[in-house]
Structure formats: C-alpha cells, structure tokens
Write an enzyme that holds these catalytic residues in place. Structure first.
Site, PDB file in Angstrom:
ATOM      1  N   ASN A  28      36.141  40.321  40.121  1.00 27.13           N
ATOM      2  CA  ASN A  28      36.731  40.101  41.561  1.00 27.13           C
ATOM      3  C   ASN A  28      35.465  40.603  42.265  1.00 27.13           C
ATOM      4  O   ASN A  28      35.370  42.208  42.181  1.00 27.13           O
ATOM      5  CB  ASN A  28      37.537  40.461  41.558  1.00 27.13           C
TER       6      ASN A  28
ATOM      7  N   ARG B 158      57.236  39.356  45.914  1.00 24.33           N
ATOM      8  CA  ARG B 158      56.604  40.784  45.974  1.00 24.33           C
ATOM      9  C   ARG B 158      56.691  41.122  47.674  1.00 24.33           C
ATOM     10  O   ARG B 158      56.577  40.195  48.259  1.00 24.33           O
ATOM     11  CB  ARG B 158      55.160  40.738  46.006  1.00 24.33           C
TER      12      ARG B 158
ATOM     13  N   ASP C 160      53.422  46.816  46.163  1.00 23.94           N
ATOM     14  CA  ASP C 160      52.746  46.587  45.813  1.00 23.94           C
ATOM     15  C   ASP C 160      51.789  48.066  46.777  1.00 23.94           C
ATOM     16  O   ASP C 160      51.164  47.670  47.508  1.00 23.94           O
ATOM     17  CB  ASP C 160      51.842  45.641  45.728  1.00 23.94           C
TER      18      ASP C 160
ATOM     19  N   HIS D  83      49.102  49.732  46.038  1.00 23.40           N
ATOM     20  CA  HIS D  83      47.076  49.658  46.065  1.00 23.40           C
ATOM     21  C   HIS D  83      46.767  50.981  45.945  1.00 23.40           C
ATOM     22  O   HIS D  83      45.639  51.142  46.893  1.00 23.40           O
ATOM     23  CB  HIS D  83      47.333  49.057  46.794  1.00 23.40           C
TER      24      HIS D  83
ATOM     25  N   GLU E  38      54.502  48.677  42.839  1.00 23.58           N
ATOM     26  CA  GLU E  38      52.814  49.121  41.582  1.00 23.58           C
ATOM     27  C   GLU E  38      52.509  49.433  42.348  1.00 23.58           C
ATOM     28  O   GLU E  38      52.311  50.797  43.446  1.00 23.58           O
ATOM     29  CB  GLU E  38      53.399  47.738  41.909  1.00 23.58           C
TER      30      GLU E  38
ATOM     31  N   HIS F 126      49.223  41.014  35.493  1.00 24.77           N
ATOM     32  CA  HIS F 126      48.179  40.598  37.276  1.00 24.77           C
ATOM     33  C   HIS F 126      47.905  38.980  37.446  1.00 24.77           C
ATOM     34  O   HIS F 126      48.103  38.935  35.950  1.00 24.77           O
ATOM     35  CB  HIS F 126      46.991  41.099  37.104  1.00 24.77           C
TER      36      HIS F 126
ATOM     37  N   ASP G 225      42.588  35.880  41.574  1.00 31.39           N
ATOM     38  CA  ASP G 225      40.920  35.687  41.783  1.00 31.39           C
ATOM     39  C   ASP G 225      40.663  36.372  40.191  1.00 31.39           C
ATOM     40  O   ASP G 225      39.822  36.191  39.329  1.00 31.39           O
ATOM     41  CB  ASP G 225      40.135  37.762  41.459  1.00 31.39           C
TER      42      ASP G 225
END
Length: 401
Positions: free
Chosen positions: A37, A147, A209, A211, A235, A311, A315
């Site tokens: 990505n 999620r 998440d 991130h 996550e 994952h 993407d």
C-alpha cells in the site's frame, strides 16, 4: 513444468493492486499478490527488473528452492518490497501446484483443521450512536467478531473511522496530514467499550487497533483500563521496532496483544513469539514472503501458544485473501482472520471461489487458490498514485500513523 512467462499486472479497480501471473510450458498459470500500500510501483519494478528474468526456465514445482533463491540470492534480504515480491512468486507457484495436483492448496498444506475461518469485520463511527449502529450491522450479517474504532472528541479525524463502511486510508498522491492527541484518546476509549459491552453483552468478540500510536507505558494504561470489557485483542499498541516494549505492557495488563501486519519475516516475530510477549501474530501472505514463509511463522508461534490473526484489509487483493484462507483452514493455531469485503469492481477483476457464510469464510474446493485475474478488465483500471497519510501531534511533532 518449466516457467515460460511471468507478467506483472498493475491495476486500480477502486484502489491499486499489483499481481504476478506465472505461466508454465504446460499452459498452467498461477497468481500471486504483490501489493504494498502506497509503494505499489516499487514492488512492480522489483518484480519486472529483478525477479521475472530469473524465473524463466525454472521448474515451477520447486517452491522451496525458488523461495531460497529469491531470498538468499538477492543478498539484500528482508524488507517489505523484497518480501512482497518473493511472496507473489511463492503464492503463484502454490496456485500452480494445486491446479496440477487437482486439489485446493489447503490440501497440500495438510488438509482441514477446521470447517470455516472465523473472520472479524470493521465497525467504526464518529459518534457512539453511529458506532453502535455499525456493530449491529455486522451482528446481523452473522459476524462473531468485530473491530471497534471510534472517533475521538476534539479530533477531526481518527484512523479507522470513515463515513462509509469501506475504509481506504491511501488517498491523495501526496500524503494527507492528520492531528493526534493521545490524552484525549486514552480518556475516551474506555467509555466507548463500556457502551459497546452494555449494548451487545459478553458474547461478541471485540477488537481494537491502536495503530502504533502509544508508548509502552501508555499502552499498558490503555490495556488495563479495557480489561473489564474483555477484548479479544488490542492490536499494534506500540511501534514494534522496540520489542522489549511489549514486556512492559505485559507486566501491567492481561488484555491480549496482537501485532505483525508490517512484519516481513520470521526474524521480525521471533522475540515476541518465543518470549510470549504477544497472543496473536498478524503477519500476512503478501508482506511476509508468501505461503511458504508465513507457515514457518505460524509453526513457530504454535509452540509458544501464539495464534494467527492475519492482516486482511482491502489493501490486499482477493488473491492474497484466498491464499490466507488456505493457510487459515490448515494450521492448528488459527485465531482470527481480518476480512474487509472488496468493492464490486475489485471482485470483478479478481473472480474468486471463497465465500462468506454465517460468520465464516470458506476457501472453496477449486484446485489451486480458487482465484484469478481478468487481465482485460484489469487493463481498464489504470494505476492512480495514492499515498498513506501521516500524523502529527497538536504541537506539530511528527507521530506514528
């Protein structure tokens, strides 16, 4: 079974994908995903200039030898560009082998360990009402895991939160900048999960998440504050370059941890797995060197009670999703599989046999991976430059996105 042709196909049916198609002298073809990505053309160039020329004339059945040749022979090992290119070749060769054998790839990996692959959907909302409505949508569809990503009061945009159900962070050719405030986030998120648990009860698996946006002690605080809501995983709480940071998080919270979507090799995962610092490893087929190498990672993880959680955002093309499902259904230590349905345009370019049913994905019984690329249709969707955003703190400091 000599390879006679290898084509690199770049297309953009709603977002950019890079696909490698390998053809043998017998007319059997296989496909592999090489999408990275925001850096798609880097992988496409690596394939065209350095990989395709060395494939011609080699025996497509020698998958392990090919993997070692592309990994060791390059001298410059690992990294997302190299490993995505290696993954595309490896995945395409497994597809060919399955077609020649007349069985789906998961049969070559040892057969079924489960009847279906449990997946989680992405629910988000800028407000509590919008978020709860989105979660209800996934529950009605039969999802057993969701999620949860929420807007944060005072921040104009937050990772994972979109106006529609499809979240695609890569947008403009030049990266868009967003603003982040950790204190607002840490204060708000526990209230979000309190509302979600009050609405949906204990049965629904909930994930979140971060991130990579926190420090280890901030992540420890967040994990502890979320313990009453029994998350299935938290996550990417911190950037994983400092793997010791996960030890500090472990000392302060029992909230399960997941990491690995940006990992490219078993060596990126080794300490986290062998020291049991995480509960789920999220490496995926395309960025971790293909089916061959991902299986190595998951086999190591199994020894240390670490489960898979690959994952699976949009993407990655349907080619990668199909490959992931064959691994998921075969390994003994499967945990969860991320699943974001692709657009109708993407599905048309990549016809596939996997299907969603009752909260599970099923890889199908078609020989090989059960997915292909319509090259003529792909040609009608030319590449469009798109970059991932960057993030800054309120004072302007560049921050992890």
């Amino acid at each position: 079974m000599r390879i006679t042709e290898a084509r690199v196909i770049v297309c953009s049916p709603g977002r950019n994908f890079v696909t490698l198609k390998i053809v043998t002298e017998d007319g059997v073809s296989g496909v592999g995903d090489a999408t990275l990505n925001g850096r798609e053309l880097a992988v496409a160039a690596y394939l065209r200039e350095h990989v395709v020329p060395v494939l011609i004339g080699r025996d497509a059945r020698n998958i392990e030898d090919m993997w070692q040749y592309l990994y060791k022979g390059a001298y410059w090992r690992r990294g997302p560009v190299t490993m995505s290119a290696v993954a595309a070749v490896d995945t395409a060769l497994w597809d060919i082998l399955g077609k020649v054998a007349g069985v789906p790839v998961y049969r070559l990996l040892g057969g079924r360990s489960r009847e279906g692959v449990t997946v989680y959907g992405h629910a988000s909302g800028s407000t509590s009402d919008a978020l709860l409505s989105e979660i209800s949508h996934y529950v009605r569809l039969g999802y057993r895991a969701v999620r949860v990503q929420s807007g944060v009061p005072g921040l104009p945009s937050v990772y994972g939160v979109s106006e529609g159900r499809a979240y695609e962070p890569a947008s403009a050719a030049v990266p868009v900048e967003s603003v982040w405030d950790t204190d607002r986030y840490l204060d708000h998120l526990p209230r979000v999960f309190a509302d979600v648990r009050a609405e949906f009860g204990p049965g629904l698996k909930l994930l979140h998440d971060v991130h990579h946006r926190l420090t280890p002690i901030e992540a420890a605080r967040l994990g502890k504050s979320l313990e009453p809501y029994a998350l299935t995983w938290l996550e990417d709480p911190v950037p994983a370059e400092l793997q010791e940071g996960f030890r500090l998080i472990r000392q302060h919270t029992t909230t399960p941890l997941a990491v690995g979507e940006v990992f490219n090799s078993i060596w990126d995962c080794r300490q986290l797995i062998t020291e049991q610092l995480v509960d789920y490893i999220r490496a995926t087929v395309v960025h971790a060197g293909g089916i061959t190498h991902l299986r190595r990672i998951f086999d190591l993880a199994a020894i240390y009670h670490v489960r898979s959680g690959s994952h699976g955002a949009t993407d990655l093309s349907p080619v990668c999703m199909a490959a992931a499902l064959h691994v998921d259904v075969a390994i003994p230590n499967f945990g969860l599989q991320e699943y974001m349905p692709h657009s109708a345009e993407t599905d048309a370019v990549f016809p596939h046999g996997y299907r969603f049913e009752g909260g599970y994905l099923h890889p199908g019984e078609v020989p090989g991976l059960g997915v292909d690329i319509d090259e003529e249709l792909a040609g009608s969707y030319p590449y469009r430059a798109a970059s991932l955003p960057v993030s800054r703190l309120t004072d302007g400091t560049l921050h992890s996105w």
